[in-house]
Design a protein around this motif. Sequence first.
Motif, PDB file in Angstrom:
ATOM      1  N   PHE A 101      12.605  12.761  10.315  1.00 46.47           N
ATOM      2  CA  PHE A 101      14.003  12.997  10.650  1.00 46.47           C
ATOM      3  C   PHE A 101      14.324  14.476  10.567  1.00 46.47           C
ATOM      4  N   ASN A 102      15.329  14.886  11.329  1.00 48.64           N
ATOM      5  CA  ASN A 102      15.824  16.256  11.283  1.00 48.64           C
ATOM      6  C   ASN A 102      16.810  16.370  10.133  1.00 48.64           C
ATOM      7  N   SER A 103      16.672  17.414   9.333  1.00 52.01           N
ATOM      8  CA  SER A 103      17.494  17.542   8.124  1.00 52.01           C
ATOM      9  C   SER A 103      18.782  18.317   8.362  1.00 52.01           C
ATOM     10  N   GLY A 104      19.202  18.441   9.619  1.00 50.85           N
ATOM     11  CA  GLY A 104      20.440  19.156   9.912  1.00 50.85           C
ATOM     12  C   GLY A 104      21.668  18.275   9.851  1.00 50.85           C
ATOM     13  N   VAL A 105      21.473  16.949   9.942  1.00 54.07           N
ATOM     14  CA  VAL A 105      22.575  15.987   9.880  1.00 54.07           C
ATOM     15  C   VAL A 105      22.063  14.756   9.143  1.00 54.07           C
ATOM     16  N   PHE A 106      22.736  14.365   8.059  1.00 52.61           N
ATOM     17  CA  PHE A 106      22.342  13.130   7.382  1.00 52.61           C
ATOM     18  C   PHE A 106      23.475  12.611   6.496  1.00 52.61           C
ATOM     19  N   PHE A 153       9.987  12.934   0.486  1.00 49.95           N
ATOM     20  CA  PHE A 153      10.624  12.156  -0.581  1.00 49.95           C
ATOM     21  C   PHE A 153      11.203  10.829  -0.081  1.00 49.95           C
ATOM     22  N   PHE A 154      11.971  10.875   1.021  1.00 52.79           N
ATOM     23  CA  PHE A 154      12.684   9.686   1.494  1.00 52.79           C
ATOM     24  C   PHE A 154      11.930   8.895   2.561  1.00 52.79           C
ATOM     25  N   ASN A 155      10.986   9.527   3.227  1.00 56.27           N
ATOM     26  CA  ASN A 155      10.373   8.895   4.386  1.00 56.27           C
ATOM     27  C   ASN A 155       8.894   8.591   4.190  1.00 56.27           C
ATOM     28  N   LEU A 156       8.088   9.616   4.007  1.00 53.77           N
ATOM     29  CA  LEU A 156       6.645   9.425   3.987  1.00 53.77           C
ATOM     30  C   LEU A 156       6.156   8.686   2.744  1.00 53.77           C
ATOM     31  N   ALA A 157       6.733   9.032   1.589  1.00 60.09           N
ATOM     32  CA  ALA A 157       6.301   8.374   0.352  1.00 60.09           C
ATOM     33  C   ALA A 157       6.607   6.879   0.372  1.00 60.09           C
ATOM     34  N   SER A 158       7.681   6.514   1.058  1.00 60.46           N
ATOM     35  CA  SER A 158       8.079   5.090   1.115  1.00 60.46           C
ATOM     36  C   SER A 158       7.634   4.420   2.408  1.00 60.46           C
ATOM     37  N   LYS A 159       6.811   5.154   3.191  1.00 65.87           N
ATOM     38  CA  LYS A 159       6.354   4.646   4.497  1.00 65.87           C
ATOM     39  C   LYS A 159       7.534   4.273   5.406  1.00 65.87           C
TER      40      LYS A 159
END
Length: 410
Positions: free
Chosen positions: A142-147, A181-187
């Motif tokens: 994901f792009n970290s400019g908007v979340f 942290f939010f994406n790859l570690a939790s697949k």
Amino acid sequence: MTKESAYVTLLTNESYLPGALTLGQKLKELKTVYKLAILIDASALSPSSVDLLKTVYDDIIPIDDKVINAPLDKLVERLGRSELSITFTKVLLWNQSKYDTLVYLDSDTLPLASLDHLFEEYKDLPAHQIVASPDSGWPDIFNSGVFVLKPDEEVFGKLLDFTTAENNTFDGADQGLLNEFFNLASKGTNWIKLPYIYNVTPNFTNAYQYYPALTRFFDDIKLLHFIGSTKPWHSGDVLSADFDNFHQYWWGDFNKFYANDAELKAKLLSLPKGEAYNLKFDKYSNKWDAEDAGSHFQSELSSATHSQAPIFPWEHKEERTPTRSFDPHPAPAEEASSGDKSKVEEGLRENIESLSKTKLDTGVKSPPLSKSYGFDKESKDFNPDKSLDEVSKLPLKFLTKNQAKKEEDK
């Protein structure tokens, strides 16, 4: 007591001030019912800039430069962008416990429609999850400019620990950190995908966009994100803006909000153009940038578009010398015999000589050519010899006719 929710952005130096002010003003124009908050590094901003922010934002949240923990060696190795270390301060968003839900927007974004519905849609978002749009450069992240996030003390503590862990960010900056942290570690289970229309990053000049889809969904775009080193306000005016990347939309709003104050507008557009120009370490040059190392900002992409180095395989063209060439006067498929050629050449010479001896000034003309060109009118048969003889007289016919016309004109 029920907690409030808010839009929040980040400002760590003067160079992004025009973007932060325009972003806040745009959210107000879209009639948001939520508060506007901004994290700032007050030591990098002038008192007058902070006062300007207070006229737009409801909550000014100072940050301490001691929280800048990005591994500089990795930033230099991966991106050559040591100034991006300051973006690790986004971790502080999870420490804003006075808010229930936060919609984070980079200060170089521009909403085109209201985003207020996101607060209601994700009011029950678990703190260990994040809502963000896929990055067009690599859609599995994901792009970290908007979340959208939920501030949480436990998650904040884990994020702080994670910033000092080994292999904590694949790009050396906040996008790699948050994705790990939010994406790859939790697949992928802790990342909720927001449609791309909520974070559209044009950047045509770097081949970063799928243009047909952009055309198809253009009317649905909720927000533009002006990624890259060159921001809309770096152009100086709308006429110099990068229209390929929709900078004119930002200029339309900026001029709407600040056109009536010429002095303030001039001040905002004369601010230093660079990311973290005030940091105590040298700025390394990004390999994608056009500027030399040490310069504060990239020259306008529009002026360098045609001189850009080849990227795709088919752009690496080779200059090759032709291996064969063609006779400018190719022979017919079935050549005439040498005797026939001689006969034609002889006839041509005779006709040209005859033309030079003709006394055109007395009105004497060369005999007219037969129009049969080798065809016998009675038998309908073709006579090759007669045809060659008639063809040999063609130059004489044309030259005689032309000269006679000139005499008539006199």
